[in-house]
Design a protein around this motif. Structure first.
Motif, PDB file in Angstrom:
ATOM      1  N   LEU A  18       0.945  -1.403  -0.273  1.00 47.78           N
ATOM      2  CA  LEU A  18      -0.130   0.025   0.117  1.00 47.78           C
ATOM      3  C   LEU A  18       0.618   1.231   0.011  1.00 47.78           C
ATOM      4  O   LEU A  18       0.458   2.275  -0.526  1.00 47.78           O
ATOM      5  N   ARG A  26      -6.952   0.434  -8.553  1.00 45.87           N
ATOM      6  CA  ARG A  26      -7.591   0.106  -7.623  1.00 45.87           C
ATOM      7  C   ARG A  26      -6.975  -1.116  -6.697  1.00 45.87           C
ATOM      8  O   ARG A  26      -6.535  -1.887  -7.318  1.00 45.87           O
ATOM      9  N   ILE A  27      -7.182  -1.108  -5.444  1.00 45.63           N
ATOM     10  CA  ILE A  27      -6.642  -2.226  -4.392  1.00 45.63           C
ATOM     11  C   ILE A  27      -7.724  -2.543  -3.499  1.00 45.63           C
ATOM     12  O   ILE A  27      -8.356  -1.739  -3.151  1.00 45.63           O
ATOM     13  N   THR A  28      -7.827  -4.079  -3.677  1.00 43.93           N
ATOM     14  CA  THR A  28      -8.886  -4.610  -2.618  1.00 43.93           C
ATOM     15  C   THR A  28      -7.904  -5.337  -1.650  1.00 43.93           C
ATOM     16  O   THR A  28      -7.354  -6.220  -2.140  1.00 43.93           O
ATOM     17  N   ALA A  42      -5.665  -1.365   6.354  1.00 41.19           N
ATOM     18  CA  ALA A  42      -6.311  -1.071   5.023  1.00 41.19           C
ATOM     19  C   ALA A  42      -7.347  -0.138   5.216  1.00 41.19           C
ATOM     20  O   ALA A  42      -7.407   0.972   4.592  1.00 41.19           O
ATOM     21  N   ARG A  45      -6.441   3.467   5.604  1.00 40.55           N
ATOM     22  CA  ARG A  45      -5.957   4.028   4.153  1.00 40.55           C
ATOM     23  C   ARG A  45      -7.112   4.068   3.078  1.00 40.55           C
ATOM     24  O   ARG A  45      -6.895   4.251   2.100  1.00 40.55           O
ATOM     25  N   ILE A  47      -9.015   1.732   2.197  1.00 41.60           N
ATOM     26  CA  ILE A  47      -8.854   0.779   0.943  1.00 41.60           C
ATOM     27  C   ILE A  47      -9.798  -0.089   1.278  1.00 41.60           C
ATOM     28  O   ILE A  47     -10.342  -0.541   2.345  1.00 41.60           O
ATOM     29  N   THR A  48     -10.651  -0.439   0.404  1.00 40.44           N
ATOM     30  CA  THR A  48     -11.708  -1.300   0.386  1.00 40.44           C
ATOM     31  C   THR A  48     -11.147  -2.737   0.880  1.00 40.44           C
ATOM     32  O   THR A  48     -10.267  -3.232   0.342  1.00 40.44           O
ATOM     33  N   THR A  49     -12.246  -3.278   1.976  1.00 44.57           N
ATOM     34  CA  THR A  49     -11.771  -4.715   2.539  1.00 44.57           C
ATOM     35  C   THR A  49     -12.886  -5.411   2.543  1.00 44.57           C
ATOM     36  O   THR A  49     -14.113  -4.920   2.523  1.00 44.57           O
TER      37      THR A  49
END
Ligand code: GRF
Length: 199
Positions: A18, A26-28, A42, A45, A47-49
């Motif tokens: 990250l 996009r980061i998941t 996550a 930040r 970030i989708t989890t």
């Protein structure tokens, strides 16, 4: 470009990814463990989890199917296992192979499997390290992308050795993911070729 990171615990490799400012839209982050500390990192930040709690699934196949459904929705360019502690079935691995990588805390093919630092100390090796590799149905045996070595020092414990290895993991994993996303990795005859940077 979309990156999916699978975690089970502290998520220090996920955090390194990250923080690496990777060329990805996009980061998941997905965890099999609802209590994984990495989920907090996550979320902090933005970030989708997602959590796919493996305890809610009767068997590996149904867990892998639920995981696949979430990952398919992300349409990932790359799926990176980062401290992910579940063994993935052949169907899952075959679906994502060539875009499914893992980081293992040893210099593969030495010390595949668990408790790598204690085993390295037990064997008295002088050099230890970590490996980023493509995931194949054979556990911890896919084509190697990048490795880093560390010395084993007098008085090392699995903890001190593990911490030295982890520092290197946080360097080589972002490097491997960046190479992949830049399209510089090819596999021929089971061995990885990294194209030189195109200027
Ligand atoms: C560490 O032992 C690391 O070597 C291996 O998985 C464990 C946890 O990693 N890859 P992380 O801190 O959750 O990324």
């Amino acid at each position: 470009e979309s990156l999916v990171i699978l975690i089970s615990g502290q998520g220090s490799n996920m955090r390194a990814l990250l923080d690496a400012k990777l060329p990805v839209k996009r980061i998941t982050v997905i965890s099999n463990n609802p209590a994984a500390a990495g989920l907090e990192i996550a979320r902090s930040r933005n970030i989708t989890t997602h959590v796919i709690d493996h305890r809610l699934y009767s068997d590996r196949t149904t867990f892998d199917a639920a995981l696949t459904e979430i990952i398919e929705a992300c349409q990932p360019s790359l799926v990176a296992l980062a401290g992910f502690m579940r063994i993935l079935g052949d169907n899952f691995v075959n679906r994502y192979q060539k875009r499914l990588i893992n980081i293992h805390p040893s210099l593969l093919p030495a010390f595949s499997g668990l408790n790598t630092h204690a085993r390295a100390l037990q064997e008295g090796v002088r050099i230890h390290g970590c490996t980023v590799h493509f995931v194949t149905p054979q556990l911890d045996h896919g084509p190697i992308i990048i490795q880093a070595a560390v010395p084993v020092l007098t008085g090392d414990t699995p903890e001190t050795l593990g911490a030295r290895v982890l520092q290197q993991e946080h360097l080589i994993y972002p490097q491997a993911v960046r190479w992949f996303l830049e399209g510089r990795i090819t596999v021929a005859h089971g061995r990885v070729l990294v194209q030189s940077a195109t200027h």
